[in-house]
Structures are given as C-alpha cells and as structure tokens.
Motif scaffolding. Structure first.
Motif, mmCIF file in Angstrom:
data_model
loop_
_atom_site.group_PDB
_atom_site.id
_atom_site.type_symbol
_atom_site.label_atom_id
_atom_site.label_comp_id
_atom_site.label_asym_id
_atom_site.label_seq_id
_atom_site.Cartn_x
_atom_site.Cartn_y
_atom_site.Cartn_z
ATOM 1 N N SER A 185 132.193 -30.355 -4.903
ATOM 2 C CA SER A 185 133.475 -30.202 -5.599
ATOM 3 C C SER A 185 133.214 -29.627 -6.980
ATOM 4 C CB SER A 185 134.179 -31.551 -5.732
ATOM 5 O OG SER A 185 134.558 -32.011 -4.462
ATOM 6 N N MET A 186 134.072 -28.671 -7.372
ATOM 7 C CA MET A 186 133.903 -28.006 -8.657
ATOM 8 C C MET A 186 135.235 -27.937 -9.382
ATOM 9 S SD MET A 186 131.160 -25.053 -7.838
ATOM 10 C CE MET A 186 130.450 -25.297 -9.434
ATOM 11 N N ASN A 187 135.164 -27.835 -10.701
ATOM 12 C CA ASN A 187 136.356 -27.685 -11.527
ATOM 13 C C ASN A 187 136.879 -26.260 -11.443
ATOM 14 O OD1 ASN A 187 136.140 -30.339 -12.436
ATOM 15 N ND2 ASN A 187 134.824 -29.737 -14.136
ATOM 16 N N ALA A 188 138.173 -26.106 -11.686
ATOM 17 C CA ALA A 188 138.773 -24.779 -11.737
ATOM 18 C C ALA A 188 138.088 -23.949 -12.815
ATOM 19 C CB ALA A 188 140.267 -24.896 -12.031
ATOM 20 N N GLY A 189 138.021 -22.637 -12.594
ATOM 21 C CA GLY A 189 137.434 -21.746 -13.588
ATOM 22 C C GLY A 189 136.425 -20.811 -12.978
ATOM 23 N N THR A 190 135.711 -20.123 -13.843
ATOM 24 C CA THR A 190 134.688 -19.161 -13.425
ATOM 25 C C THR A 190 133.326 -19.834 -13.437
ATOM 26 O OG1 THR A 190 135.988 -17.335 -14.331
ATOM 27 C CG2 THR A 190 133.643 -16.927 -13.947
ATOM 28 N N HIS A 191 132.574 -19.588 -12.394
ATOM 29 C CA HIS A 191 131.250 -20.204 -12.230
ATOM 30 C C HIS A 191 130.222 -19.115 -11.941
ATOM 31 C CE1 HIS A 191 133.068 -24.216 -11.995
ATOM 32 N NE2 HIS A 191 134.044 -23.594 -11.346
ATOM 33 N N GLN A 192 129.013 -19.316 -12.430
ATOM 34 C CA GLN A 192 127.910 -18.391 -12.176
ATOM 35 C C GLN A 192 126.750 -19.155 -11.562
ATOM 36 O OE1 GLN A 192 126.866 -16.667 -15.925
ATOM 37 N NE2 GLN A 192 128.526 -15.169 -15.863
ATOM 38 N N PHE A 193 126.169 -18.533 -10.564
ATOM 39 C CA PHE A 193 124.966 -19.084 -9.949
ATOM 40 C C PHE A 193 123.968 -17.960 -9.799
ATOM 41 C CE2 PHE A 193 128.001 -22.300 -8.918
ATOM 42 C CZ PHE A 193 127.260 -23.463 -9.031
ATOM 43 N N TYR A 194 122.713 -18.337 -9.740
ATOM 44 C CA TYR A 194 121.651 -17.352 -9.602
ATOM 45 C C TYR A 194 120.851 -17.666 -8.342
ATOM 46 C CZ TYR A 194 122.834 -16.114 -14.329
ATOM 47 O OH TYR A 194 123.523 -15.712 -15.438
#
Length: 87
Positions: A43-52
């Motif tokens: 589960s993640m919060n609303a918004g922009t996320h970056q992963f590598y």
C-alpha cells in the motif's frame, strides 16, 4: 535499493503517480512476458513515486541487455511500458 555500487551504473528509474492511497504492484517482465522481478507490492500514499531497478532478477542475478517491460498495477488502473537495459 540494495544493489552494489558496481551495478548502480545500470539502474533504470521508474516513476509513476497514483491519485489516491492504494495498493501498488510494480513488476518487471522480460520480452517473452516472464516475470523477472517484483519491485513493489504494498500500500502506498497518493502522489508520485520513483523506484530504481538495477537490472537483476528476484534472485539478485544480473540480467542481460535488452528490452524489458514494467507493469504498475493498482485496484483502479494498470499501465505497462517498455524500457531498455544496456550494460
């Protein structure tokens, strides 16, 4: 990301946005459609996320250069995009 410094050169950035708090799955597939690694399943919060992604499979084995597909899936949406891994 838990990759070694040597593999940092090969990292691919994946960025996505979700409009509301929800469960997210981010998976990497090879061009044959076989799952090679799941980077996120939480589960993640609303918004922009970056992963590598450092070009390794789920066992930590380095994968070869080529075209890979990443899939971001939430209960409300699913997107897939291609990316090129060059080593």
């Amino acid at each position: 990301d838990r990759s070694s410094a040597a593999s940092d050169v090969y990292k691919r950035q994946i960025e996505y946005s979700i409009p509301m708090d929800e469960r997210v799955s981010l998976s990497i597939y090879n061009i044959q459609g076989q799952l090679v690694r799941t980077l996120v399943n939480e589960s993640m919060n609303a918004g922009t996320h970056q992963f590598y992604w450092n070009g390794t499979n789920s066992l930590g084995k380095s994968l070869g250069s080529g075209i890979y597909i990443y899939n971001v899936t939430t209960p409300s949406n699913s997107i897939s995009k291609r990316m090129v891994l060059l080593k």
